[in-house]
Design a protein around this motif. Structure first.
Motif, mmCIF file in Angstrom:
data_model
loop_
_atom_site.group_PDB
_atom_site.id
_atom_site.type_symbol
_atom_site.label_atom_id
_atom_site.label_comp_id
_atom_site.label_asym_id
_atom_site.label_seq_id
_atom_site.Cartn_x
_atom_site.Cartn_y
_atom_site.Cartn_z
ATOM 1 N N HIS A 68 50.683 34.010 42.904
ATOM 2 C CA HIS A 68 49.908 33.374 41.837
ATOM 3 C C HIS A 68 50.212 31.874 41.841
ATOM 4 N N PRO A 69 49.205 31.028 41.643
ATOM 5 C CA PRO A 69 49.430 29.576 41.710
ATOM 6 C C PRO A 69 50.523 29.049 40.774
ATOM 7 N N LEU A 70 50.696 29.678 39.620
ATOM 8 C CA LEU A 70 51.741 29.214 38.703
ATOM 9 C C LEU A 70 53.137 29.438 39.271
ATOM 10 N N LEU A 71 53.339 30.557 39.941
ATOM 11 C CA LEU A 71 54.643 30.856 40.526
ATOM 12 C C LEU A 71 54.782 30.284 41.929
ATOM 13 N N ASN A 72 53.699 30.258 42.666
ATOM 14 C CA ASN A 72 53.745 29.731 44.024
ATOM 15 C C ASN A 72 54.138 28.258 44.039
ATOM 16 N N ALA A 73 53.810 27.545 42.982
ATOM 17 C CA ALA A 73 54.183 26.137 42.897
ATOM 18 C C ALA A 73 55.690 25.947 42.763
ATOM 19 N N LEU A 74 56.411 26.987 42.366
ATOM 20 C CA LEU A 74 57.859 26.899 42.210
ATOM 21 C C LEU A 74 58.613 27.223 43.495
ATOM 22 N N ILE A 75 57.914 27.726 44.496
ATOM 23 C CA ILE A 75 58.538 28.091 45.770
ATOM 24 C C ILE A 75 58.565 26.857 46.665
ATOM 25 N N ARG A 76 59.744 26.585 47.203
ATOM 26 C CA ARG A 76 59.908 25.404 48.051
ATOM 27 C C ARG A 76 59.947 25.827 49.509
ATOM 28 N N PRO A 77 59.009 25.346 50.317
ATOM 29 C CA PRO A 77 59.079 25.676 51.741
ATOM 30 C C PRO A 77 60.144 24.819 52.424
ATOM 31 N N ALA A 98 51.469 34.297 34.496
ATOM 32 C CA ALA A 98 51.130 34.841 35.812
ATOM 33 C C ALA A 98 50.930 36.354 35.743
ATOM 34 N N LEU A 99 51.759 37.040 34.972
ATOM 35 C CA LEU A 99 51.629 38.491 34.865
ATOM 36 C C LEU A 99 50.311 38.883 34.213
ATOM 37 N N LEU A 100 49.920 38.170 33.169
ATOM 38 C CA LEU A 100 48.675 38.516 32.470
ATOM 39 C C LEU A 100 47.435 38.026 33.212
ATOM 40 N N ASP A 101 47.653 37.261 34.271
ATOM 41 C CA ASP A 101 46.560 36.849 35.153
ATOM 42 C C ASP A 101 46.886 37.327 36.568
ATOM 43 N N PHE A 102 47.367 38.555 36.677
ATOM 44 C CA PHE A 102 47.868 39.091 37.941
ATOM 45 C C PHE A 102 46.814 39.033 39.039
ATOM 46 N N GLY A 106 41.435 34.861 35.606
ATOM 47 C CA GLY A 106 41.347 33.829 34.589
ATOM 48 C C GLY A 106 41.576 34.362 33.196
ATOM 49 N N ALA A 107 41.492 33.458 32.238
ATOM 50 C CA ALA A 107 41.840 33.792 30.859
ATOM 51 C C ALA A 107 40.646 34.238 30.027
ATOM 52 N N LYS A 108 39.466 34.273 30.587
ATOM 53 C CA LYS A 108 38.284 34.624 29.797
ATOM 54 C C LYS A 108 38.043 36.125 29.802
ATOM 55 N N ARG A 109 39.028 36.838 29.276
ATOM 56 C CA ARG A 109 38.910 38.285 29.133
ATOM 57 C C ARG A 109 39.850 38.715 28.017
ATOM 58 N N SER A 110 39.691 39.949 27.605
ATOM 59 C CA SER A 110 40.528 40.442 26.517
ATOM 60 C C SER A 110 41.936 40.733 27.020
ATOM 61 N N VAL A 111 42.837 40.872 26.079
ATOM 62 C CA VAL A 111 44.230 41.187 26.429
ATOM 63 C C VAL A 111 44.302 42.558 27.082
ATOM 64 N N GLU A 112 43.534 43.510 26.580
ATOM 65 C CA GLU A 112 43.542 44.847 27.180
ATOM 66 C C GLU A 112 43.082 44.806 28.634
ATOM 67 N N GLU A 113 42.069 44.002 28.928
ATOM 68 C CA GLU A 113 41.606 43.869 30.317
ATOM 69 C C GLU A 113 42.682 43.237 31.188
ATOM 70 N N ALA A 114 43.395 42.250 30.649
ATOM 71 C CA ALA A 114 44.479 41.618 31.402
ATOM 72 C C ALA A 114 45.600 42.616 31.671
ATOM 73 N N ILE A 115 45.923 43.438 30.678
ATOM 74 C CA ILE A 115 46.970 44.455 30.860
ATOM 75 C C ILE A 115 46.539 45.472 31.901
ATOM 76 N N ASN A 116 45.286 45.894 31.864
ATOM 77 C CA ASN A 116 44.790 46.878 32.821
ATOM 78 C C ASN A 116 44.703 46.321 34.240
#
Length: 161
Positions: A68-77, A98-102, A106-116
């Motif tokens: 995920h771009p949020l976590l990938n930015a923390l990895i140093r090659p 990152a988990l809720l946008d696995f 994107g963020a334009k969905r309900s929390v239940e959809e993100a969890i699923n």
């Protein structure tokens, strides 16, 4: 000024103890950094958080999550060895985002959809429990997910010790 041999011995022992403690701490930190022990335990802890029943699947989910771009930015090659240096620490808010946008939808969905969208049934159950406990309040839910992550990372720090 005072000529007490016992005081001189006590001060000498204290000084030697402090110097040895400093040397041992520096050596421990150096080895930990060289061998990336903290990063390894962090990835193992996140894998356990995502799928505690199947460590192999948990490691695969960690790879996807770290993409995920949020976590990938923390990895140093590392350019010479072409080996990735994973972070030794993840902020709870970044992990929750990152988990809720696995799946990267994107963020334009309900929390239940993100969890699923989270591919782990265990993580889905945990997230759904936190969502129900938050009574549908997205801010409380996000804080609960961050607390869930922080609690798991406290357990991981115990593994590291």
């Amino acid at each position: 000024m005072f000529d007490f041999a016992a005081l001189d011995v006590a001060l000498g022992l204290i000084f030697v103890y402090l110097v040895l403690a400093l040397v041992c701490s520096a050596l421990n930190e150096t080895l930990s950094s060289v061998f990336s022990w903290r990063a390894h335990f962090l990835r193992e802890g996140v894998a356990n958080l995502l799928d505690p029943d199947n460590p192999g699947n948990g490691q695969e989910l960690v790879k996807k999550l770290y993409a995920h771009p949020l976590l990938n930015a923390l990895i140093r090659p590392v350019s010479r060895k072409e080996k990735l240096r994973y972070p030794a620490y993840l902020p709870a808010r970044v992990f929750a985002s990152a988990l809720l946008d696995f799946d990267g939808a994107g963020a334009k969905r309900s929390v239940e959809e993100a969890i699923n969208a989270v591919p782990s049934a265990q993580a889905q159950k945990a997230l759904m429990t936190l969502w129900i406990d938050a009574n549908g309040d997205a801010v409380r839910f996000r804080r609960a997910v961050e607390s869930w992550f922080d609690d798991a990372m406290e357990r991981v720090s115990g593994w590291y010790r």
